[in-house]
Every structure is written in C-alpha cells, then in structure tokens.
Design an enzyme around this catalytic site. Structure first.
Site, PDB file in Angstrom:
ATOM      1  N   ARG A 162      14.625 -15.711   6.420  1.00  9.07           N
ATOM      2  CA  ARG A 162      14.184 -14.543   7.019  1.00  9.07           C
ATOM      3  C   ARG A 162      13.678 -13.934   8.298  1.00  9.07           C
ATOM      4  NH1 ARG A 162      17.716 -15.848   4.092  1.00  9.07           N
ATOM      5  NH2 ARG A 162      17.952 -14.888   1.837  1.00  9.07           N
ATOM      6  N   SER A 222      17.360  -7.364  -1.769  1.00 11.83           N
ATOM      7  CA  SER A 222      15.838  -7.754  -1.933  1.00 11.83           C
ATOM      8  C   SER A 222      15.064  -7.150  -1.270  1.00 11.83           C
ATOM      9  CB  SER A 222      16.202  -9.773  -2.159  1.00 11.83           C
ATOM     10  OG  SER A 222      16.223 -10.167  -2.599  1.00 11.83           O
ATOM     11  N   GLU A 300      10.836  -6.741   2.326  1.00  9.42           N
ATOM     12  CA  GLU A 300      11.434  -7.821   3.206  1.00  9.42           C
ATOM     13  C   GLU A 300      13.144  -6.211   4.099  1.00  9.42           C
ATOM     14  OE1 GLU A 300      16.216  -9.754   2.352  1.00  9.42           O
ATOM     15  OE2 GLU A 300      14.288 -11.166   1.776  1.00  9.42           O
TER      16      GLU A 300
END
Length: 307
Positions: A162, A222, A300
């Site tokens: 990520r 998420s 996130e």
C-alpha cells in the site's frame, strides 16, 4: 478546464459524505492540469487530485482548495506489442480487468472487485487475492507541479505494501498527478489457460468479496492497513479485522457510522453518517485495539480537509 464552485464532495466519494470543495475541476489534458495548478497558485489554495473517491474521507466542512478529477480523456486503454497495455489513470479497475480477460491476458483479472480507478491504485499499490497493481506494472507516467511530464520505470516507483513514491512526493509537498501506466501482462495460453479460465478465477474472487464485504453499504474499502506483525499472543495474525472483532467492536456505532457486522475492517455509512462520525469511529477503534492488544492500527483511508 471545467471549473465549478462549492461542489459537494459527498457526490464524489464512495462513503457518500463530505462538504463542499471551494473549487472543483475536471481535467481532460495535461494543459488542463497545468491550468488547474496555476489557478490554485494564483488563489493561494491547496490543490488535490482525486480518482473515483473510493479511498477518501472529506471533512463535513469541505475542502478550502481546488479538487481536480481526471476526466474521460484519461480513461483509455492502448494495446502495445507483446501483451503490453498502456492505461489511462481514470480507467476503472473493473473495466481494466474485463478488457484484459477478453483479450486473454492474465495479471489483472483478480483486481476486478476493487472499486477505484488506475491512478488511485498506482498511488496506493492496490491489490487483492495475491495480485498487486505493481506486479505487472513496468512504468508510470505523471505530471509534476511545473507541468513537466515524467515517466518512471517500476523500479523507481518504490512500490511496497500500500505504498508508492507518489505518496512520499505528496507528503513532501512535491505531489505529482499520475496520468497513465504501462503493464506487461501474460498471455493466458502460455500458462495453459483460456479467457474462460480467467473469467472463472475473477468470478471466484468476486464471490468471495461479495460474501465477506459490505458491498451494499457506502464504504471506502479497508479502513486500516494490514499489520507488519500481530500481538504477542498472535504474532502471525496481521489482519486488522481480527483484532477489531476480538475487541468486540463489530456493529459498534457512532452516529450513522458503523463497524461492519460482515467485515470488521470496514467502517460503513449505515444511516446518514457524517465524516465526523466516521473519523471518530475510526479513532475509537484504534484506541480500543491499542488498549486491548498494544497494536497501533494505521488508517488506509486518506483524510482531506479540516476535522
């Protein structure tokens, strides 16, 4: 450049919340991007580029700057030689997965269920079911704050979990707008597979996603990043949802925001949530998991504006 004032960001984010952006623009060319940057500099306001708003939480107060969204001109696919494909940053991942399956190319088909566009996927190195966008990427095109077009080989993009160099540039005040990327895919036939096989694998991933994620409620995917290591008693358990559920937070609500009862790492807009509700709920979850397990959950989702 299509420039608007006081555009409600609730219409441009998957969470369906967010106040007005002082200015909002659709960019269809490098010239439009340069014009948008100049406008922001002249107005002495920040400039932020968005894709489909699927990983974004905009304040209820809005954003006192210019939000730029890439237009249709950046939603194009171009086939190159040798199973290579060049893709515009505004292209939805679902469309990209479908097009590559139809052409018998493997490497993108498991990303079909990720609700976002290519630019955002590159920015955060999105992935699912063992595939990450960086695995097949060979170069990325972007435009810097001076309007200079840059092309980086994948080795220079600093991809990680990520993570990409574009996050680092943004944090340093040198943000660049991702405009396209080129991918080296694999002909399914060389793997002993057909387009039907790729379709079957994609549908299997979609079925798993549907069964385990609250796709029927506004969400931003998420909420927290996967952990590098778990708690002392469960060191190999790196899924944030596990710890959130073990903390007894499934179904916990603040205002209209709720920790999903289907997947604890999703915060959903259950009924008229505000951005404040969602932010406060994410902070409450972080505090409870830290208190119970000594683990720090990192968001996130990107926050934009004053909260």
């Amino acid at each position: 450049m299509d420039l608007r004032e006081n555009e409600m960001m609730s219409a441009h984010t998957s969470l369906k919340v967010g106040g007005p952006s002082r200015f909002f623009a659709k960019a269809e060319s490098t010239a439009d991007l340069a014009e948008a940057r100049r406008f922001a500099q002249e107005q002495k306001i920040p400039c932020f580029v968005v894709g489909k708003g699927t990983n974004l939480l905009v304040s209820d107060k809005g954003f006192r700057g210019l939000i730029v969204q890439l237009g249709r001109a950046y939603s194009n696919l171009e086939n190159l030689e040798g199973a290579k494909i060049r893709v515009g940053a505004a292209t939805p991942l679902a469309r990209l997965a479908r097009e590559t399956i139809n052409q018998g190319f493997a490497g993108m088909h498991k990303l079909a269920g990720i609700p976002g566009s290519l630019g955002g996927a590159i920015y955060m190195n999105a992935g699912a079911y063992g595939q990450e966008i960086s695995q097949t990427c060979i170069e990325v095109e972007s435009v810097d704050s001076e309007g200079i077009v840059r092309t980086r080989a994948v080795a220079d993009c600093d991809f990680g979990y990520r993570h990409s160099i574009f996050q680092e540039l943004a944090a340093a005040g040198k943000g660049e707008t991702i405009t396209a990327a080129t991918f080296q895919l694999t002909e399914a036939s060389t793997m002993g597979k057909s387009s039907a096989d790729l379709e079957s694998e994609m549908q299997e991933c979609m079925a798993k996603r549907k069964a385990s994620q609250p796709l029927n409620m506004p969400n931003a995917g998420s909420t927290f990043k996967r952990l590098s290591a778990g708690a002392t008693e469960t060191p190999t358990q790196v899924a944030p949802g596990y710890y959130i559920e073990q903390a007894g937070l499934k179904g916990y609500r603040i205002g209209g925001a709720e920790v999903s009862t289907l997947h604890a790492n999703f915060i959903v807009n259950a009924s008229g949530a505000t951005a404040k509700d969602i932010k406060e709920l994410s902070e409450f979850v972080q505090a409870k998991v830290a208190e119970k397990f000594g683990i720090e959950l990192k968001r996130e989702i990107i926050l934009l504006g004053e909260f």
